[in-house]
Design a protein around this motif. Structure first.
Motif, PDB file in Angstrom:
ATOM      1  N   PRO A   1      -9.318   5.171  12.406  1.00 26.88           N
ATOM      2  CA  PRO A   1     -10.037   3.982  11.927  1.00 26.88           C
ATOM      3  C   PRO A   1      -9.114   2.960  11.262  1.00 26.88           C
ATOM      4  CG  PRO A   1     -11.259   5.972  11.375  1.00 26.88           C
ATOM      5  CD  PRO A   1      -9.934   6.429  11.931  1.00 26.88           C
ATOM      6  N   LEU A   2      -8.061   3.423  10.587  1.00 26.30           N
ATOM      7  CA  LEU A   2      -7.147   2.483   9.932  1.00 26.30           C
ATOM      8  C   LEU A   2      -6.327   1.695  10.939  1.00 26.30           C
ATOM      9  CD1 LEU A   2      -5.846   4.550   6.887  1.00 26.30           C
ATOM     10  CD2 LEU A   2      -6.962   2.326   6.767  1.00 26.30           C
TER      11      LEU A   2
ATOM     12  N   VAL B   1      -8.711  -1.064  13.021  1.00 27.00           N
ATOM     13  CA  VAL B   1      -9.027  -2.384  12.460  1.00 27.00           C
ATOM     14  C   VAL B   1      -7.871  -3.351  12.642  1.00 27.00           C
ATOM     15  CG1 VAL B   1     -10.800  -1.719  10.789  1.00 27.00           C
ATOM     16  CG2 VAL B   1      -8.419  -1.701  10.082  1.00 27.00           C
ATOM     17  N   GLN B   2      -6.649  -2.831  12.533  1.00 24.64           N
ATOM     18  CA  GLN B   2      -5.476  -3.711  12.715  1.00 24.64           C
ATOM     19  C   GLN B   2      -5.354  -4.132  14.174  1.00 24.64           C
ATOM     20  OE1 GLN B   2      -3.914  -4.598  10.024  1.00 24.64           O
ATOM     21  NE2 GLN B   2      -4.213  -2.973   8.530  1.00 24.64           N
TER      22      GLN B   2
ATOM     23  N   LEU C   1       1.516  -2.914  12.560  1.00 21.45           N
ATOM     24  CA  LEU C   1       0.953  -1.901  11.648  1.00 21.45           C
ATOM     25  C   LEU C   1       0.139  -0.884  12.438  1.00 21.45           C
ATOM     26  CD1 LEU C   1      -0.220  -4.184   8.707  1.00 21.45           C
ATOM     27  CD2 LEU C   1       1.717  -2.601   8.746  1.00 21.45           C
TER      28      LEU C   1
ATOM     29  N   GLN D   1     -10.375   1.645   2.324  1.00 22.15           N
ATOM     30  CA  GLN D   1     -10.158   0.288   2.822  1.00 22.15           C
ATOM     31  C   GLN D   1     -10.551  -0.756   1.775  1.00 22.15           C
ATOM     32  OE1 GLN D   1     -11.396  -0.327   6.869  1.00 22.15           O
ATOM     33  NE2 GLN D   1      -9.812   1.093   7.536  1.00 22.15           N
TER      34      GLN D   1
ATOM     35  N   MET E   1       0.846  -1.192   0.000  1.00 26.34           N
ATOM     36  CA  MET E   1       0.000   0.000   0.000  1.00 26.34           C
ATOM     37  C   MET E   1       0.881   1.241   0.000  1.00 26.34           C
ATOM     38  SD  MET E   1      -1.490   0.348   3.917  1.00 26.34           S
ATOM     39  CE  MET E   1      -2.025   2.047   3.798  1.00 26.34           C
ATOM     40  N   PRO E   2       0.323   2.367  -0.463  1.00 27.42           N
ATOM     41  CA  PRO E   2       1.087   3.613  -0.424  1.00 27.42           C
ATOM     42  C   PRO E   2       1.038   4.211   0.978  1.00 27.42           C
ATOM     43  CG  PRO E   2      -1.079   4.038  -1.327  1.00 27.42           C
ATOM     44  CD  PRO E   2      -1.016   2.552  -1.030  1.00 27.42           C
ATOM     45  N   GLU E   3       1.847   5.234   1.188  1.00 28.41           N
ATOM     46  CA  GLU E   3       1.644   6.085   2.352  1.00 28.41           C
ATOM     47  C   GLU E   3       0.293   6.772   2.177  1.00 28.41           C
ATOM     48  OE1 GLU E   3       4.801   8.893   3.005  1.00 28.41           O
ATOM     49  OE2 GLU E   3       3.454  10.228   4.118  1.00 28.41           O
ATOM     50  N   VAL E   4      -0.501   6.825   3.252  1.00 27.42           N
ATOM     51  CA  VAL E   4      -1.831   7.430   3.167  1.00 27.42           C
ATOM     52  C   VAL E   4      -1.903   8.656   4.075  1.00 27.42           C
ATOM     53  CG1 VAL E   4      -4.274   7.094   3.737  1.00 27.42           C
ATOM     54  CG2 VAL E   4      -3.005   5.274   2.602  1.00 27.42           C
ATOM     55  N   ILE E   5      -2.431   9.745   3.544  1.00 32.93           N
ATOM     56  CA  ILE E   5      -2.717  10.937   4.348  1.00 32.93           C
ATOM     57  C   ILE E   5      -4.221  11.153   4.235  1.00 32.93           C
ATOM     58  CG2 ILE E   5      -2.245  13.403   4.672  1.00 32.93           C
ATOM     59  CD1 ILE E   5       0.420  13.002   3.255  1.00 32.93           C
ATOM     60  N   PHE E   6      -4.923  11.092   5.358  1.00 28.44           N
ATOM     61  CA  PHE E   6      -6.388  11.068   5.335  1.00 28.44           C
ATOM     62  C   PHE E   6      -6.935  12.161   6.241  1.00 28.44           C
ATOM     63  CE2 PHE E   6     -10.564   9.885   6.736  1.00 28.44           C
ATOM     64  CZ  PHE E   6     -11.141   9.164   5.699  1.00 28.44           C
ATOM     65  N   GLY E   7      -7.856  12.984   5.759  1.00 32.65           N
ATOM     66  CA  GLY E   7      -8.521  13.948   6.635  1.00 32.65           C
ATOM     67  C   GLY E   7      -8.908  15.220   5.908  1.00 32.65           C
TER      68      GLY E   7
ATOM     69  N   MET F   1     -13.335   6.697   3.927  1.00 34.90           N
ATOM     70  CA  MET F   1     -12.590   5.616   4.592  1.00 34.90           C
ATOM     71  C   MET F   1     -12.979   4.263   4.008  1.00 34.90           C
ATOM     72  SD  MET F   1     -10.341   4.704   6.796  1.00 34.90           S
ATOM     73  CE  MET F   1      -9.976   6.206   7.719  1.00 34.90           C
TER      74      MET F   1
ATOM     75  N   LYS G   1       9.470   8.009   9.414  1.00 33.13           N
ATOM     76  CA  LYS G   1       8.937   7.211   8.308  1.00 33.13           C
ATOM     77  C   LYS G   1      10.031   6.468   7.562  1.00 33.13           C
ATOM     78  CE  LYS G   1       5.168  10.041   7.101  1.00 33.13           C
ATOM     79  NZ  LYS G   1       4.903  11.214   6.273  1.00 33.13           N
TER      80      LYS G   1
ATOM     81  N   LYS H   1      -7.712  -4.300  16.464  1.00 32.71           N
ATOM     82  CA  LYS H   1      -8.807  -5.216  16.780  1.00 32.71           C
ATOM     83  C   LYS H   1      -8.468  -6.648  16.376  1.00 32.71           C
ATOM     84  CE  LYS H   1     -13.533  -6.264  15.412  1.00 32.71           C
ATOM     85  NZ  LYS H   1     -14.746  -5.816  14.730  1.00 32.71           N
TER      86      LYS H   1
ATOM     87  N   MET I   1     -11.554  17.416  12.502  1.00 34.31           N
ATOM     88  CA  MET I   1     -10.919  16.102  12.354  1.00 34.31           C
ATOM     89  C   MET I   1      -9.409  16.246  12.146  1.00 34.31           C
ATOM     90  SD  MET I   1     -11.826  13.104   9.611  1.00 34.31           S
ATOM     91  CE  MET I   1     -11.249  14.094   8.239  1.00 34.31           C
ATOM     92  N   MET I   2      -8.663  15.440  12.855  1.00 35.30           N
ATOM     93  CA  MET I   2      -7.222  15.384  12.652  1.00 35.30           C
ATOM     94  C   MET I   2      -6.921  14.780  11.281  1.00 35.30           C
ATOM     95  SD  MET I   2      -5.426  13.840  16.068  1.00 35.30           S
ATOM     96  CE  MET I   2      -5.084  12.416  15.063  1.00 35.30           C
ATOM     97  N   ILE I   3      -5.736  15.078  10.772  1.00 32.11           N
ATOM     98  CA  ILE I   3      -5.294  14.378   9.562  1.00 32.11           C
ATOM     99  C   ILE I   3      -4.536  13.125   9.985  1.00 32.11           C
ATOM    100  CG2 ILE I   3      -3.720  14.546   7.597  1.00 32.11           C
ATOM    101  CD1 ILE I   3      -4.662  17.418   7.243  1.00 32.11           C
ATOM    102  N   HIS I   4      -4.963  11.988   9.447  1.00 35.75           N
ATOM    103  CA  HIS I   4      -4.336  10.713   9.808  1.00 35.75           C
ATOM    104  C   HIS I   4      -3.307  10.334   8.763  1.00 35.75           C
ATOM    105  CE1 HIS I   4      -8.736   9.938  11.136  1.00 35.75           C
ATOM    106  NE2 HIS I   4      -8.109  10.652  12.025  1.00 35.75           N
ATOM    107  N   LYS I   5      -2.201   9.786   9.215  1.00 32.66           N
ATOM    108  CA  LYS I   5      -1.214   9.266   8.262  1.00 32.66           C
ATOM    109  C   LYS I   5      -0.984   7.789   8.543  1.00 32.66           C
ATOM    110  CE  LYS I   5       0.756  13.748   7.621  1.00 32.66           C
ATOM    111  NZ  LYS I   5       1.885  14.537   7.138  1.00 32.66           N
ATOM    112  N   PHE I   6      -0.811   7.032   7.503  1.00 38.12           N
ATOM    113  CA  PHE I   6      -0.611   5.593   7.661  1.00 38.12           C
ATOM    114  C   PHE I   6       0.435   5.139   6.652  1.00 38.12           C
ATOM    115  CE2 PHE I   6      -1.403   1.077   7.512  1.00 38.12           C
ATOM    116  CZ  PHE I   6      -1.890   0.770   8.771  1.00 38.12           C
ATOM    117  N   VAL I   7       1.484   4.513   7.156  1.00 39.03           N
ATOM    118  CA  VAL I   7       2.519   3.975   6.256  1.00 39.03           C
ATOM    119  C   VAL I   7       2.800   2.522   6.618  1.00 39.03           C
ATOM    120  CG1 VAL I   7       3.773   6.060   5.594  1.00 39.03           C
ATOM    121  CG2 VAL I   7       4.272   5.014   7.780  1.00 39.03           C
ATOM    122  N   MET I   8       3.156   1.736   5.636  1.00 40.13           N
ATOM    123  CA  MET I   8       3.573   0.357   5.912  1.00 40.13           C
ATOM    124  C   MET I   8       4.482  -0.115   4.796  1.00 40.13           C
ATOM    125  SD  MET I   8       0.231  -2.074   5.047  1.00 40.13           S
ATOM    126  CE  MET I   8       1.138  -3.634   4.948  1.00 40.13           C
TER     127      MET I   8
END
Lengths: 382, 382
Positions: B209-210, B213-214, B251, A248, A8-14, A244, B165, B216, B1-8
């Motif tokens: 939310p991202l 789920v992980q 993650l 997902q 997956m890419p780096e995600v910036i959400f909001g 979202m 990162k 959980k 809302m905060m801006i969420h970042k997700f990397v993997m």
């Protein structure tokens, strides 16, 4: 046990995250970006926001917004020529799946040369692509996180599926505010596309525990938030949750691949100027009925993700309730019910079925399928 | 809302996936890899498997396995010197969190120079790191997917938390078969570390939310599979699910950060030669009790992830049941119950508490905390 791969890419959400697009390109080493979009996104004002962000980051830029629904090989080749002429070194796609798929396809050509048709299929890309930052505005395609680009072969009148890890963008910027300019029809159509991604990925032969958690969450969110999102342009809770859900579902299908709904929908979209999400929503319940016996347990899971009380039901009974739910959802949000409503000619069924049978997405469909089975499904959906 | 970042990173998961390590390095452009490991992993034979895979891919390689539990600044600097002397161009970490954290820290130094202490804190790394491929063998640390490296400052006698990162590896290869050589104590200790990652990430102030789920899924899998995994070295269903739990917890916490358990555990691990997972498992229920009022709903969720029937219970009642469950799990698998069992001196509580208060992980703890609160928690856990 199979070996599972997940990218997956780096995600910036909001909200307001779209303003980070320029800085994100800068971080990837860009100096001169090529921005791909479409007239609708330009009209809604989002292209201007992206341009402003690029200017503030001190980037040079060019814009290309000659992208149409079911985007075409010629658009990709024109865009690539312009990218090279303008000596760009990174690419932004802003819009629905069409803009993002074209941006990815341009990235292939500028780094690898040749024609876009040379890259149809799996893992045909040899050289690394320029940095890619994608900004979805539809909560639908999932292309901003996926390994896919779908481009229309205008001569062959069919959609080409290009699959490669190189097509996973570097950064996906998901700003729910961009959804506030979509009309109800597009919201419904793209939202049902999200549902079809979640359901096809969940029952796909290539699904894994990592893709299952993403699909589950996507399906749950669609059941809760698609109706309110169609009902109001400004319901930010609904927009945020649909953004979202789309993200997902995209993460799930990018890694689990899809099934017969998408294989059949690609065939139709290659020939008729119809919206991908509309076709999917018509096909989805019919394909679910066909696939149910391939994995009753997983279809029963889907029922519970949709909020159905499955206590006391067999897997088959629960799975059937999931199918009924999907039909009702489409009715509630005013989505088309039959392919015939969209001006698709019945005489093409045989030809469409042959194309669908050979689509890359058919490989992971959970139930074996013959050309006769596909023809029958098309007839039911007419 | 905060801006969420997700990397993997890209993830390759499954039995025998370890044999893909050489090919994976090759795909990242490596020609001469530096392999970081520890004596236990070497003895178990996994280092040899990695070397064989590198040879088959036609790669040159050097090995460095002077890595200890709670790995130290000196080990990093020795490794970096050897990497440079041998003109390596990529790095593999194979082992538990220690080997992988040292591999990451070496990657920092060879690309950025200076001392590892210069990079303590958040986002201190300027230059891009060489390609990193990580192979975890403990189903515990989550370091193979995380933005963290934890290295001991031997002079200051404290653990440095490095967050960036750039520390997210390029590829994580998770092979459940590597877990079959772990003894029951290490399985229990690392498994409770996974649980603490899942729970701290789920209630973290930076959860999204991202990440939810992980978290959980990780918590659910630990509840189902940690006991059987401790009970039998060869129960592959349990090993596979614990490997998945560790991956998903990693993650989650990589993007949601952690809380007081880890802040306090880092303080202890900086001074005493104890296993991180053992300390975490002792601290976890006490910190959960303290944090419960910060988010009763989320603690009730945790109860249901653990398999507890929460119908008819208030959030507070359900949350308390989750805490009881965690205590019982630790007893069932023979994990330590008190810090005093591990030879940690009670006189250090005040000093440890001050260090914990300043740890980067404390920032996202869901309940505000004072030094007196931390001292009280340490006393309860003694």
């Amino acid at each position: 046990m199979m070996i599972h791969k997940f990218v997956m890419p780096e995600v910036i959400f909001g909200n307001h995250s779209i303003h980070q697009v320029g800085e994100s390109c800068l971080r990837l080493g860009a100096t001169n970006v090529f921005i791909v979009s479409d007239p609708g996104v330009m009209e809604a004002g989002w292209l201007e926001v992206v341009i402003k962000s690029c200017k503030q980051a001190g980037l040079k830029y060019s814009t290309f917004y000659d992208v149409t629904v079911n985007p075409k090989d010629k658009e990709v080749e024109n865009g690539a020529a312009m990218y090279i002429d303008n000596e760009c070194d990174a690419i932004i796609g802003i819009g629905g799946g069409s803009s993002i798929d074209v941006a990815k396809a341009i990235a292939i050509l500028v780094a690898n040369g040749g024609h876009i048709h040379d890259y149809e299929g799996v893992d045909k890309i040899q050289k690394p692509l320029p940095p890619q930052v994608m900004v979805p505005t539809t909560a639908g395609s999932g292309s901003e996180v996926s390994q896919f680009s779908i481009i229309l072969d205008t001569k062959g009148q069919k959609k080409m599926t290009i699959v490669s890890k190189s097509l996973v963008p570097d950064i996906a910027i998901v700003d729910p505010e961009t959804l506030t300019t979509k009309n109800a029809h597009l919201t419904a159509s793209t939202g049902l596309d999200v549902l079809s991604h979640g359901i096809e990925a969940y029952v796909s032969l290539a699904s894994t525990p990592l893709t299952d958690v993403q699909a589950k969450n996507a399906i749950t969110l669609v059941a809760q938030y698609l109706r309110p999102s169609v009902a109001s342009k400004l319901n930010m809770e609904a927009k945020t949750n649909m953004a979202m859900a789309s993200l997902q579902a995209g993460l799930s299908f990018s890694n689990a691949i899809l099934g017969a709904v998408h294989a059949m929908s690609h065939a139709i979209g290659g020939r008729f100027p119809v919206h991908h999400g509309d076709v999917n929503s018509v096909l989805l319940p019919h394909v679910m009925e066909y696939n149910l016996i391939a994995n009753p347990k997983k279809f029963a899971d889907i029922a519970s993700f949709l909020g159905i009380d499955t206590r006391g039901l067999t897997y088959m009974e629960a799975g059937k309730k999931a199918i009924d739910y999907v039909k009702e959802l489409a009715i509630d949000i005013g989505a088309p019910q039959k392919l015939s409503e969209m001006g698709i000619e019945k005489e093409t069924i045989q030809e469409m079925s042959q194309i669908a049978l050979n689509d890359a997405c058919m490989i992971t469909n959970p139930r074996d399928i013959t050309i006769e089975d596909i023809e029958e499904l098309f007839r039911k959906a007419w």
